[in-house]
Design a protein around this motif. Sequence first.
Motif, PDB file in Angstrom:
ATOM      1  N   CYS A  24       0.814  -1.226   0.000  1.00 16.29           N
ATOM      2  CA  CYS A  24       0.000   0.000   0.000  1.00 16.29           C
ATOM      3  C   CYS A  24       0.844   1.272   0.000  1.00 16.29           C
ATOM      4  O   CYS A  24       0.295   2.376  -0.036  1.00 16.29           O
ATOM      5  N   GLY A  25       2.171   1.122   0.066  1.00 13.54           N
ATOM      6  CA  GLY A  25       3.045   2.286  -0.024  1.00 13.54           C
ATOM      7  C   GLY A  25       3.290   2.997   1.288  1.00 13.54           C
ATOM      8  O   GLY A  25       3.739   4.150   1.295  1.00 13.54           O
ATOM      9  N   GLU A  26       3.016   2.333   2.413  1.00  8.20           N
ATOM     10  CA  GLU A  26       3.233   2.976   3.709  1.00  8.20           C
ATOM     11  C   GLU A  26       4.721   3.075   4.064  1.00  8.20           C
ATOM     12  O   GLU A  26       5.102   3.860   4.928  1.00  8.20           O
ATOM     13  N   TYR A  27       5.544   2.249   3.405  1.00  7.09           N
ATOM     14  CA  TYR A  27       6.987   2.311   3.617  1.00  7.09           C
ATOM     15  C   TYR A  27       7.665   2.480   2.264  1.00  7.09           C
ATOM     16  O   TYR A  27       7.199   1.961   1.256  1.00  7.09           O
ATOM     17  N   ASN A  28       8.782   3.186   2.243  1.00  7.33           N
ATOM     18  CA  ASN A  28       9.531   3.350   0.996  1.00  7.33           C
ATOM     19  C   ASN A  28      10.886   2.675   1.114  1.00  7.33           C
ATOM     20  O   ASN A  28      11.192   2.029   2.120  1.00  7.33           O
ATOM     21  N   THR A  29      11.705   2.829   0.086  1.00 12.34           N
ATOM     22  CA  THR A  29      12.983   2.133   0.054  1.00 12.34           C
ATOM     23  C   THR A  29      14.023   2.710   1.014  1.00 12.34           C
ATOM     24  O   THR A  29      15.134   2.194   1.089  1.00 12.34           O
ATOM     25  N   ASP A  30      13.680   3.772   1.737  1.00 16.49           N
ATOM     26  CA  ASP A  30      14.618   4.340   2.718  1.00 16.49           C
ATOM     27  C   ASP A  30      14.840   3.408   3.896  1.00 16.49           C
ATOM     28  O   ASP A  30      15.853   3.501   4.593  1.00 16.49           O
ATOM     29  N   GLY A  31      13.895   2.534   4.153  1.00 15.33           N
ATOM     30  CA  GLY A  31      14.086   1.584   5.232  1.00 15.33           C
ATOM     31  C   GLY A  31      12.831   1.343   6.044  1.00 15.33           C
ATOM     32  O   GLY A  31      11.867   2.088   5.960  1.00 15.33           O
ATOM     33  N   LEU A  32      12.876   0.277   6.812  1.00 15.25           N
ATOM     34  CA  LEU A  32      11.780  -0.090   7.702  1.00 15.25           C
ATOM     35  C   LEU A  32      12.216   0.161   9.145  1.00 15.25           C
ATOM     36  O   LEU A  32      13.397   0.413   9.410  1.00 15.25           O
ATOM     37  N   PRO A  33      11.293   0.062  10.085  1.00 22.00           N
ATOM     38  CA  PRO A  33      11.696   0.151  11.492  1.00 22.00           C
ATOM     39  C   PRO A  33      12.741  -0.910  11.842  1.00 22.00           C
ATOM     40  O   PRO A  33      12.852  -1.938  11.154  1.00 22.00           O
ATOM     41  N   THR A  34      13.491  -0.687  12.874  1.00 25.28           N
ATOM     42  CA  THR A  34      14.499  -1.657  13.297  1.00 25.28           C
ATOM     43  C   THR A  34      13.807  -2.913  13.836  1.00 25.28           C
ATOM     44  O   THR A  34      12.598  -2.926  14.081  1.00 25.28           O
ATOM     45  N   GLU A  35      14.613  -3.939  14.050  1.00 24.04           N
ATOM     46  CA  GLU A  35      14.081  -5.192  14.582  1.00 24.04           C
ATOM     47  C   GLU A  35      13.404  -4.955  15.927  1.00 24.04           C
ATOM     48  O   GLU A  35      12.306  -5.470  16.178  1.00 24.04           O
ATOM     49  N   ALA A  36      14.031  -4.158  16.775  1.00 21.01           N
ATOM     50  CA  ALA A  36      13.446  -3.864  18.088  1.00 21.01           C
ATOM     51  C   ALA A  36      12.134  -3.094  17.948  1.00 21.01           C
ATOM     52  O   ALA A  36      11.166  -3.353  18.678  1.00 21.01           O
ATOM     53  N   GLU A  37      12.111  -2.135  17.027  1.00 18.91           N
ATOM     54  CA  GLU A  37      10.897  -1.339  16.807  1.00 18.91           C
ATOM     55  C   GLU A  37       9.760  -2.209  16.264  1.00 18.91           C
ATOM     56  O   GLU A  37       8.592  -2.025  16.633  1.00 18.91           O
ATOM     57  N   LEU A  38      10.099  -3.171  15.412  1.00 19.16           N
ATOM     58  CA  LEU A  38       9.077  -4.082  14.883  1.00 19.16           C
ATOM     59  C   LEU A  38       8.530  -4.980  15.990  1.00 19.16           C
ATOM     60  O   LEU A  38       7.340  -5.304  16.003  1.00 19.16           O
ATOM     61  N   CYS A  39       9.404  -5.380  16.922  1.00 18.62           N
ATOM     62  CA  CYS A  39       8.950  -6.173  18.071  1.00 18.62           C
ATOM     63  C   CYS A  39       7.887  -5.399  18.854  1.00 18.62           C
ATOM     64  O   CYS A  39       6.846  -5.955  19.238  1.00 18.62           O
ATOM     65  N   ASP A  40       8.158  -4.117  19.097  1.00 15.13           N
ATOM     66  CA  ASP A  40       7.222  -3.279  19.852  1.00 15.13           C
ATOM     67  C   ASP A  40       5.936  -3.030  19.051  1.00 15.13           C
ATOM     68  O   ASP A  40       4.833  -3.105  19.600  1.00 15.13           O
ATOM     69  N   LYS A  41       6.090  -2.731  17.768  1.00 22.91           N
ATOM     70  CA  LYS A  41       4.936  -2.391  16.933  1.00 22.91           C
ATOM     71  C   LYS A  41       3.941  -3.538  16.831  1.00 22.91           C
ATOM     72  O   LYS A  41       2.734  -3.348  16.927  1.00 22.91           O
ATOM     73  N   PHE A  42       4.476  -4.769  16.652  1.00 23.31           N
ATOM     74  CA  PHE A  42       3.597  -5.921  16.438  1.00 23.31           C
ATOM     75  C   PHE A  42       3.421  -6.779  17.689  1.00 23.31           C
ATOM     76  O   PHE A  42       2.655  -7.745  17.674  1.00 23.31           O
ATOM     77  N   GLY A  43       4.134  -6.425  18.746  1.00 22.06           N
ATOM     78  CA  GLY A  43       4.005  -7.177  19.987  1.00 22.06           C
ATOM     79  C   GLY A  43       4.467  -8.610  19.867  1.00 22.06           C
ATOM     80  O   GLY A  43       3.819  -9.529  20.376  1.00 22.06           O
ATOM     81  N   VAL A  44       5.592  -8.819  19.174  1.00 16.31           N
ATOM     82  CA  VAL A  44       6.108 -10.170  18.955  1.00 16.31           C
ATOM     83  C   VAL A  44       7.562 -10.240  19.415  1.00 16.31           C
ATOM     84  O   VAL A  44       8.210  -9.218  19.679  1.00 16.31           O
ATOM     85  N   SER A  45       8.073 -11.448  19.480  1.00 19.00           N
ATOM     86  CA  SER A  45       9.456 -11.668  19.908  1.00 19.00           C
ATOM     87  C   SER A  45      10.414 -11.432  18.744  1.00 19.00           C
ATOM     88  O   SER A  45      10.010 -11.349  17.581  1.00 19.00           O
ATOM     89  N   ARG A  46      11.697 -11.338  19.064  1.00 19.40           N
ATOM     90  CA  ARG A  46      12.710 -11.168  18.021  1.00 19.40           C
ATOM     91  C   ARG A  46      12.724 -12.363  17.064  1.00 19.40           C
ATOM     92  O   ARG A  46      12.937 -12.199  15.868  1.00 19.40           O
ATOM     93  N   SER A  47      12.519 -13.552  17.588  1.00 20.40           N
ATOM     94  CA  SER A  47      12.522 -14.741  16.719  1.00 20.40           C
ATOM     95  C   SER A  47      11.362 -14.684  15.734  1.00 20.40           C
ATOM     96  O   SER A  47      11.503 -15.094  14.571  1.00 20.40           O
ATOM     97  N   ALA A  48      10.208 -14.188  16.206  1.00 23.94           N
ATOM     98  CA  ALA A  48       9.053 -14.063  15.314  1.00 23.94           C
ATOM     99  C   ALA A  48       9.318 -13.012  14.233  1.00 23.94           C
ATOM    100  O   ALA A  48       8.967 -13.194  13.062  1.00 23.94           O
ATOM    101  N   VAL A  49       9.973 -11.899  14.617  1.00 26.98           N
ATOM    102  CA  VAL A  49      10.322 -10.857  13.646  1.00 26.98           C
ATOM    103  C   VAL A  49      11.295 -11.414  12.610  1.00 26.98           C
ATOM    104  O   VAL A  49      11.129 -11.188  11.402  1.00 26.98           O
TER     105      VAL A  49
END
Length: 237
Positions: A24-49
């Motif tokens: 949907c274009g919510e992220y561009n090629t500049d980058g995504l959140p870090t692994e830690a930020e994705l853990c917080d955003k989705f409420g999952v563990s590092r292994s799940a990320v």
Amino acid sequence: MALLDRNFNLSHRMVHELGKAIICGEYNTDGLPTEAELCDKFGVSRSAVREAVKMLSAKGLISSKPRQGIRVQAEEEWNIFDPDLLRWSLESKPSMKVLKEFLQVRIAIEPEAAALAARYATQEQIDAIEAALERMKNAEDNTPEDLDADIAFHISILYASNNRFYVRLRDFIQTALRVSISHTSPMKGNHEGIVEDHAKVFNAIKNRNPERAKHSMLLLIDEALNFIEEELASKSN
């Protein structure tokens, strides 16, 4: 629930949500959140990320490299034939340009599949095409039943081609149909005419006439493509 199963399910939820957001274009090629930020955003563990990142990387959506982090790949790197990507494209309400591209691919595939079906379909496969056509006849116009029957008609022809490569395109064609038919059928506004056009394809296959089957399918898809091109032209004026 076992920890492994729980991580697997969380990873798949994250793949769906993050994958759709990328489409949907919510992220561009500049980058995504870090692994830690994705853990917080989705409420999952590092292994799940990490598992989700592997799955999205396999689909060509992202890359993950040391010192570069997780980045969105350029669109030309995406595996657009992947069933998940196709579904996310559908759910994101694709542009008329994407619909046009869908139809351009269909027009390169389905007429030849119809010709092959006229040559090689078994009686059982011809019966399956006819059954889908009967469902179209009996369905009310622009209903889920009508759409499902229309899709079944086209997918049955792919199977009837008895070409393993065409059969493997069924997910792509099904998604393309689900997108395009919902737009083009209301434009035509003639349920009986749509059924009649499909009947021409079926009768050519049933009568073992490859050229007529190919031509009838070509006309059917070309009409839908014309509807899309006319709408694109009207929006550019």
